[in-house]
Design an enzyme around this catalytic site. Sequence first.
Site, mmCIF file in Angstrom:
data_model
loop_
_atom_site.group_PDB
_atom_site.id
_atom_site.type_symbol
_atom_site.label_atom_id
_atom_site.label_comp_id
_atom_site.label_asym_id
_atom_site.label_seq_id
_atom_site.Cartn_x
_atom_site.Cartn_y
_atom_site.Cartn_z
ATOM 1 N N ASP A 51 45.196 47.564 30.389
ATOM 2 C CA ASP A 51 44.605 46.374 29.582
ATOM 3 C C ASP A 51 45.115 46.211 28.123
ATOM 4 O O ASP A 51 45.662 46.914 27.673
ATOM 5 C CB ASP A 51 43.443 46.517 29.092
ATOM 6 C CG ASP A 51 42.328 45.867 28.817
ATOM 7 O OD1 ASP A 51 42.663 44.448 29.375
ATOM 8 O OD2 ASP A 51 40.856 45.560 29.314
ATOM 9 N N ASN A 65 40.900 38.184 38.468
ATOM 10 C CA ASN A 65 42.033 37.540 38.157
ATOM 11 C C ASN A 65 42.632 36.499 38.308
ATOM 12 O O ASN A 65 42.994 35.236 37.601
ATOM 13 C CB ASN A 65 43.079 38.837 38.070
ATOM 14 C CG ASN A 65 43.017 39.747 36.800
ATOM 15 O OD1 ASN A 65 43.108 40.760 36.870
ATOM 16 N ND2 ASN A 65 42.506 39.902 36.189
HETATM 17 C C1 FPP Z 1 45.395 42.941 31.565
HETATM 18 O O1 FPP Z 1 45.363 42.479 29.967
HETATM 19 C C2 FPP Z 1 46.658 43.000 32.632
HETATM 20 C C3 FPP Z 1 46.389 42.093 33.706
HETATM 21 C C4 FPP Z 1 45.032 41.302 34.308
HETATM 22 C C5 FPP Z 1 47.831 42.401 33.911
HETATM 23 C C6 FPP Z 1 48.977 42.919 34.178
HETATM 24 C C7 FPP Z 1 49.993 42.337 34.713
HETATM 25 C C8 FPP Z 1 50.913 42.846 34.459
HETATM 26 C C9 FPP Z 1 51.612 43.988 33.371
HETATM 27 C C10 FPP Z 1 52.242 42.340 35.239
HETATM 28 C C11 FPP Z 1 53.356 42.842 36.338
HETATM 29 C C12 FPP Z 1 52.749 44.371 35.863
HETATM 30 C C13 FPP Z 1 53.629 45.379 36.864
HETATM 31 C C14 FPP Z 1 52.979 46.709 37.441
HETATM 32 C C15 FPP Z 1 54.883 45.028 37.192
HETATM 33 P P1 FPP Z 1 44.730 41.572 29.382
HETATM 34 O O2 FPP Z 1 45.718 39.761 29.863
HETATM 35 O O3 FPP Z 1 43.580 41.352 30.239
HETATM 36 O O4 FPP Z 1 44.898 41.469 28.230
HETATM 37 P P2 FPP Z 1 43.679 41.989 26.697
HETATM 38 O O5 FPP Z 1 42.590 42.167 27.543
HETATM 39 O O6 FPP Z 1 44.334 42.265 25.542
HETATM 40 O O7 FPP Z 1 43.342 39.839 26.496
#
Ligand code: FPP
Length: 248
Positions: free
Chosen positions: A27, A75
């Site tokens: 996150d 998501n």
């Molecule tokens: C949460 O941060 C992150 C996600 C929903 C996506 C995670 C995906 C990756 C890191 C891409 C690929 C992963 C791997 C394991 C290869 P957020 O977008 O909710 O952050 P925020 O809370 O700051 O908006």
Amino acid sequence: MSTANTTNPAGERETPGLPRHIAIILDGNGRWAKRRGLPRTAGHAAGAENFRKIATYCKNIGVEYLTVYAFSTENWKRPEDEVRTIMRLLGRYLHEAIDTMEKDHIRMKVLGDVQGLSPELQALVARTDEISERYEGFQANICLNYGGRSEIVQAARRYAAALAAGQAEELTEEVFGGYLYSAGIPDPDLLIRPGGEQRVSNFLLWQCAYAEFYFTDVLWPDFDTAELDKAIAAYQARDRRYGGVKNP
Ligand code: FPP
């Protein structure tokens, strides 16, 4: 960081040594990017790169399983271009990981509703499964199109189908666990959530029954090996009682 494990006479670990299985909710990618004046998708790219570093570190220090929450069943509600970028990153990641898996004998599994992914991603998942079967040792799990409640519901459905076909054992927690995406994987010892939120967000609801939780405000792309050491040290200071008492 102490890596020794202590066990009670029943062979269960009490004073935590090195966690055998670490789970992480990735996150904070979006905020990391925003703070740098970059698009959110740049945060996901940095997050994917960080996963590579943390997985390598876990393998090197002797953690046996690392499970990350990369994309939840919820998501899909995100803007279309963000979803597309995350899926592209995942595809690229899996593609590159296949070489590393073969070279370093690493196991990698995708946990989640794989049928809901694109045919390209499904093919990559099938390939990583096939390679994983050949090796033993460190295993990375990527939760993709994953939701804890839906995992439990699909397990219940599959158990009911097996029962109706006369092919199910009597239902126990252990038998039920065999119908979850995580079948055969020990429960996480330590659940880490970077990014400042203190909730479980439908992640590994069944498996985290006795996990130790660690929350930090550090955003996932900044969560480096020193931060992981801190989380492990915090875990090692916990007293795991599994519902029992310490010196009865
Ligand atoms: C949460 O941060 C992150 C996600 C929903 C996506 C995670 C995906 C990756 C890191 C891409 C690929 C992963 C791997 C394991 C290869 P957020 O977008 O909710 O952050 P925020 O809370 O700051 O908006």
